[in-house]
Design a protein around this motif. Structure first.
Motif, PDB file in Angstrom:
ATOM      1  N   ARG A 222     -26.437 -29.987 -17.417  1.00  0.00           N
ATOM      2  CA  ARG A 222     -25.822 -31.289 -17.163  1.00  0.00           C
ATOM      3  C   ARG A 222     -25.616 -31.513 -15.667  1.00  0.00           C
ATOM      4  N   TRP A 223     -25.406 -32.781 -15.327  1.00  0.00           N
ATOM      5  CA  TRP A 223     -25.049 -33.144 -13.946  1.00  0.00           C
ATOM      6  C   TRP A 223     -23.534 -33.065 -13.780  1.00  0.00           C
ATOM      7  N   ILE A 224     -23.110 -32.571 -12.625  1.00  0.00           N
ATOM      8  CA  ILE A 224     -21.681 -32.520 -12.294  1.00  0.00           C
ATOM      9  C   ILE A 224     -21.455 -33.441 -11.096  1.00  0.00           C
ATOM     10  N   ASP A 225     -20.576 -34.410 -11.261  1.00  0.00           N
ATOM     11  CA  ASP A 225     -20.297 -35.393 -10.214  1.00  0.00           C
ATOM     12  C   ASP A 225     -19.375 -34.771  -9.156  1.00  0.00           C
ATOM     13  N   THR A 226     -19.765 -34.833  -7.890  1.00  0.00           N
ATOM     14  CA  THR A 226     -18.947 -34.248  -6.818  1.00  0.00           C
ATOM     15  C   THR A 226     -18.457 -35.296  -5.830  1.00  0.00           C
ATOM     16  N   THR A 227     -18.588 -36.582  -6.176  1.00  0.00           N
ATOM     17  CA  THR A 227     -18.284 -37.626  -5.185  1.00  0.00           C
ATOM     18  C   THR A 227     -16.837 -37.577  -4.706  1.00  0.00           C
ATOM     19  N   THR A 228     -15.915 -37.126  -5.553  1.00  0.00           N
ATOM     20  CA  THR A 228     -14.500 -37.126  -5.151  1.00  0.00           C
ATOM     21  C   THR A 228     -14.077 -35.788  -4.548  1.00  0.00           C
ATOM     22  N   TRP A 229     -14.991 -34.825  -4.478  1.00  0.00           N
ATOM     23  CA  TRP A 229     -14.599 -33.507  -3.977  1.00  0.00           C
ATOM     24  C   TRP A 229     -14.660 -33.481  -2.454  1.00  0.00           C
ATOM     25  N   PRO A 230     -13.665 -32.870  -1.803  1.00  0.00           N
ATOM     26  CA  PRO A 230     -13.771 -32.669  -0.353  1.00  0.00           C
ATOM     27  C   PRO A 230     -14.974 -31.776  -0.020  1.00  0.00           C
ATOM     28  N   ALA A 231     -15.576 -32.033   1.134  1.00  0.00           N
ATOM     29  CA  ALA A 231     -16.726 -31.214   1.545  1.00  0.00           C
ATOM     30  C   ALA A 231     -16.304 -29.757   1.698  1.00  0.00           C
ATOM     31  N   GLY A 232     -17.217 -28.848   1.383  1.00  0.00           N
ATOM     32  CA  GLY A 232     -16.906 -27.427   1.549  1.00  0.00           C
ATOM     33  C   GLY A 232     -17.587 -26.573   0.502  1.00  0.00           C
ATOM     34  N   LEU A 233     -17.176 -25.313   0.462  1.00  0.00           N
ATOM     35  CA  LEU A 233     -17.762 -24.334  -0.447  1.00  0.00           C
ATOM     36  C   LEU A 233     -16.997 -24.317  -1.768  1.00  0.00           C
ATOM     37  N   TYR A 234     -17.723 -24.289  -2.863  1.00  0.00           N
ATOM     38  CA  TYR A 234     -17.111 -24.181  -4.186  1.00  0.00           C
ATOM     39  C   TYR A 234     -17.765 -23.031  -4.948  1.00  0.00           C
ATOM     40  N   LEU A 235     -16.994 -22.449  -5.866  1.00  0.00           N
ATOM     41  CA  LEU A 235     -17.519 -21.388  -6.717  1.00  0.00           C
ATOM     42  C   LEU A 235     -17.702 -21.956  -8.113  1.00  0.00           C
ATOM     43  N   VAL A 236     -18.919 -21.867  -8.616  1.00  0.00           N
ATOM     44  CA  VAL A 236     -19.244 -22.368  -9.948  1.00  0.00           C
ATOM     45  C   VAL A 236     -19.355 -21.149 -10.852  1.00  0.00           C
ATOM     46  N   ARG A 237     -18.480 -21.071 -11.842  1.00  0.00           N
ATOM     47  CA  ARG A 237     -18.479 -19.893 -12.703  1.00  0.00           C
ATOM     48  C   ARG A 237     -18.808 -20.289 -14.137  1.00  0.00           C
ATOM     49  N   LEU A 238     -19.796 -19.633 -14.698  1.00  0.00           N
ATOM     50  CA  LEU A 238     -20.162 -19.823 -16.099  1.00  0.00           C
ATOM     51  C   LEU A 238     -19.869 -18.500 -16.798  1.00  0.00           C
ATOM     52  N   ASP A 239     -18.867 -18.492 -17.675  1.00  0.00           N
ATOM     53  CA  ASP A 239     -18.336 -17.244 -18.213  1.00  0.00           C
ATOM     54  C   ASP A 239     -17.985 -16.333 -17.030  1.00  0.00           C
ATOM     55  N   SER A 240     -18.731 -15.238 -16.829  1.00  0.00           N
ATOM     56  CA  SER A 240     -18.357 -14.391 -15.689  1.00  0.00           C
ATOM     57  C   SER A 240     -19.426 -14.339 -14.625  1.00  0.00           C
ATOM     58  N   THR A 241     -20.408 -15.245 -14.695  1.00  0.00           N
ATOM     59  CA  THR A 241     -21.412 -15.322 -13.635  1.00  0.00           C
ATOM     60  C   THR A 241     -20.979 -16.376 -12.630  1.00  0.00           C
ATOM     61  N   VAL A 242     -21.077 -16.039 -11.350  1.00  0.00           N
ATOM     62  CA  VAL A 242     -20.591 -16.956 -10.310  1.00  0.00           C
ATOM     63  C   VAL A 242     -21.711 -17.323  -9.350  1.00  0.00           C
ATOM     64  N   LEU A 243     -21.818 -18.610  -9.070  1.00  0.00           N
ATOM     65  CA  LEU A 243     -22.711 -19.090  -8.012  1.00  0.00           C
ATOM     66  C   LEU A 243     -21.881 -19.894  -7.024  1.00  0.00           C
ATOM     67  N   LYS A 244     -22.375 -19.958  -5.794  1.00  0.00           N
ATOM     68  CA  LYS A 244     -21.701 -20.748  -4.765  1.00  0.00           C
ATOM     69  C   LYS A 244     -22.475 -22.045  -4.573  1.00  0.00           C
ATOM     70  N   ILE A 245     -21.735 -23.130  -4.324  1.00  0.00           N
ATOM     71  CA  ILE A 245     -22.413 -24.376  -3.974  1.00  0.00           C
ATOM     72  C   ILE A 245     -21.642 -25.053  -2.856  1.00  0.00           C
ATOM     73  N   PHE A 246     -22.381 -25.629  -1.917  1.00  0.00           N
ATOM     74  CA  PHE A 246     -21.751 -26.402  -0.847  1.00  0.00           C
ATOM     75  C   PHE A 246     -21.813 -27.868  -1.208  1.00  0.00           C
ATOM     76  N   VAL A 247     -20.716 -28.556  -1.014  1.00  0.00           N
ATOM     77  CA  VAL A 247     -20.673 -30.001  -1.231  1.00  0.00           C
ATOM     78  C   VAL A 247     -20.508 -30.647   0.135  1.00  0.00           C
ATOM     79  N   GLN A 248     -21.373 -31.630   0.436  1.00  0.00           N
ATOM     80  CA  GLN A 248     -21.277 -32.233   1.766  1.00  0.00           C
ATOM     81  C   GLN A 248     -20.781 -33.670   1.685  1.00  0.00           C
TER      82      GLN A 248
END
Length: 248
Positions: A222-248
């Motif tokens: 699915r798509w995750i909307d980030t328009t309201t998120w402050p810019a920066g680094l976020y951790l995306v966790r699915l169960d116990s797997t973690v990925l990093k994503i930058f929002v600009q």
């Protein structure tokens, strides 16, 4: 001379310290990881040791004057910064990474995977909680089960969340979801690609301070909307797997 928080604490806080009467007070060391390779990254994207505290009580606890240490000979190793509190029935993460200049709570010591202790000391200089351990396995944590009150045991990590007590007896690699996020950096949204899996999983997204900003159960991409998120680094966790994503 410099103001000494520990000296002031000894003078003013002695009367309030009642934790020594109870074997396990409201505030406990709840879980920690001494060898973190891929479980959870701090806000600078570093997979460092971490210690989780839990407040079993019904009121918030002010941690000013408290200390964390990994050395019984040096109980006042790292002081909690002024203004640090832990809410009732809540968790607090401290990174044990010697990166005190980083954002968030970063202690001035690291945990050894081989053998060590974690000690929590109150303003009266009393040990509120301590745990000793040997030979920690990478990406397996050591935590209290039941959460907040039980004995320590090895478990699959539940960073900043209730300890579930499941250990790594099964091969966890087969169970871990495979997923990708793109584009990265994300502009207004990112696509979470679950690679054709259909098992229901918990998606949790944490901001740079470890605050949970988005949580949902998903079973397909699915798509995750980030328009309201402050810019920066976020951790995306699915169960116990973690990925990093930058929002600009």
């Amino acid at each position: 001379g410099m103001f000494s928080p520990q000296r002031a604490a000894h003078e003013y806080h002695t009367l309030t310290a009642t934790t020594s009467d109870t074997p396990l007070g409201d505030l406990v060391i709840n879980e920690f990881m001494a060898s973190n390779d891929a479980t959870e990254a701090d806000q600078d994207g570093e997979f460092d040791d971490w210690i989780e505290l839990y407040n079993n009580g019904s009121t918030s606890i002010d941690l000013e004057g408290y200390f964390l240490s990994d050395d019984a000979e040096d109980l006042m190793q790292w002081a909690f910064p002024e203004g640090t509190t832990i809410a009732a029935n809540s968790y607090l993460i401290i990174w044990a990474d010697k990166d005190e200049e980083q954002e968030g709570l970063h202690a001035d010591f690291k945990l050894s995977a081989a053998a060590e202790a974690v000690v929590l000391v109150n303003p009266a200089g009393e040990i509120v909680d301590e745990v000793s351990y040997v030979d920690q396995t990478t990406d397996i944590s050591y935590g209290r089960f039941p959460n907040g009150t039980g004995d320590f045991q090895t478990m699959n990590p539940t960073f900043n969340a209730e300890n579930s007590g499941t250990t790594s007896t099964r091969n966890i690699s087969e169970e871990l979801p495979v997923f990708q996020v793109s584009p990265n950096p994300a502009d207004a949204a990112f696509y979470l690609d679950m690679d054709g899996q259909s098992k229901e999983r918990t998606l949790s997204i944490f901001d740079i301070n470890g605050a949970l900003i988005h949580q949902v159960t998903i079973s397909k991409s699915r798509w995750i909307d980030t328009t309201t998120w402050p810019a920066g680094l976020y951790l995306v966790r699915l169960d116990s797997t973690v990925l990093k994503i930058f929002v600009q």
